[in-house]
Scaffold this active site. Sequence first.
Site, short mmCIF file in Angstrom:
data_model
loop_
_atom_site.label_atom_id
_atom_site.label_comp_id
_atom_site.label_asym_id
_atom_site.label_seq_id
_atom_site.Cartn_x
_atom_site.Cartn_y
_atom_site.Cartn_z
N TYR A 11 0.78 -7.05 7.32
CA TYR A 11 0.04 -8.28 7.72
C TYR A 11 0.42 -8.73 9.13
O TYR A 11 -0.43 -8.71 10.05
CB TYR A 11 0.35 -9.33 6.66
CG TYR A 11 -0.11 -10.74 6.95
CD1 TYR A 11 -1.37 -11.01 7.47
CD2 TYR A 11 0.73 -11.81 6.64
CE1 TYR A 11 -1.78 -12.32 7.70
CE2 TYR A 11 0.32 -13.12 6.85
CZ TYR A 11 -0.93 -13.36 7.39
OH TYR A 11 -1.32 -14.66 7.60
N ASN A 32 5.21 3.43 6.25
CA ASN A 32 5.12 4.38 5.14
C ASN A 32 3.94 4.06 4.20
O ASN A 32 3.74 4.74 3.19
CB ASN A 32 6.44 4.45 4.35
CG ASN A 32 6.76 3.15 3.64
OD1 ASN A 32 5.96 2.22 3.61
ND2 ASN A 32 7.94 3.09 3.05
N TYR A 141 16.24 -11.07 -0.75
CA TYR A 141 15.39 -10.87 0.43
C TYR A 141 16.05 -11.49 1.66
O TYR A 141 16.21 -10.84 2.70
CB TYR A 141 14.00 -11.48 0.18
CG TYR A 141 13.17 -11.63 1.43
CD1 TYR A 141 12.82 -10.53 2.20
CD2 TYR A 141 12.74 -12.90 1.84
CE1 TYR A 141 12.08 -10.68 3.35
CE2 TYR A 141 11.98 -13.05 3.00
CZ TYR A 141 11.66 -11.94 3.75
OH TYR A 141 10.92 -12.08 4.89
#
Length: 326
Positions: A11, A32, A141
């Site tokens: 994005y 990828n 994360y």
Amino acid sequence: MAILVTGGAGYIGSVTTEFLRSRGEQVVVLDNLSRGHRAAVAPEVPFYEGEIGNTELVTSIAREHDIDACIHFAAFAYVGESVSQPALYYENNLEQGIRLLGALVAAGVRRVVFSSTCATYGEPQRIPIDEGHPQLPTNPYGWSKLFVERILADYDRAYDLKFVALRYFNASGATPERGEHHEPETHLIPLVLKAAQREIERVTVFGSDYATTDGTCVRDYIHVTDLAAAHALSLDYLRSGNSSTAINLGNGQGYSVLEVIDAARAVTGREIATEMQGRRSGDPSHLVADSARARTVLGWQPQQPDLAAIIGSAWEWHSKRPQGYG
Ligand code: UDP
């Protein structure tokens, strides 16, 4: 000379790739395609489908295209998934990221713009959050990104690798050609728009008992083109020989989940049904940027700070391409 963009089919990466090309930069994309879309990258851009941790591949790209800087986006970025599958995040974002940086250093690439996140701060001790705020992530994360920031700082000292870590708040919105298409979609604004289009029945609101004005989480939404512009300015900053730094990118204005849904109702003129649920694991209550440094250090000025305009741009893209890139 060219810029290597990892995750250029994603994005923010794809919008930044186009932005750089519009400035006349030579760009090479490595992705990828595990979460990105080949169609998000213009056919004339040199494109390599592969792992960022593939040292041989990165080395040969650096040599063939005379790479002088890397903008490193490629990463997984779902807070909830990182809590349930931390190994995925540490293997992909950290392990692969370390190999990428090693290959870049070995190939003589000494400039990196790193896609970091406000999730590195964790639960805020003060709002707005400036770059000096303590970094104590509340999810894997955020940790995976913070570890890479740490490694970059050490590589600067040892190998003279200069970097800008851009700590994004909530990327949102679209350009006429490029928008947000995740599989599965977990982000608030695209899900709200799917509900407006009846692609999903309702939006689930994760948590209504936070210490915020209406009990739902507050975030700082920033237009993806304003993010892209900050990457270009960061390259200029590094090319001018400046020292490594970390910079927040947000608009400095927080909106609750319910405010975002209301704004989307106004923009789309559609009904959007909601359902209250419990908190999503790993979510801080409140994330709003102090982005004064972006303005003073990079000369950055957001062009589309208005939430309704941000949602409107996403709505336009989504209405034109309900299947995204599919
Ligand atoms: N959120 C929500 N329902 C959803 C998706 C997200 O209530 O279906 C909330 C989420 O808990 C967070 C905010 O919306 O407080 C923004 O979430 P998103 O996943 O878009 O971005 P994040 O802040 O996790 O990067």
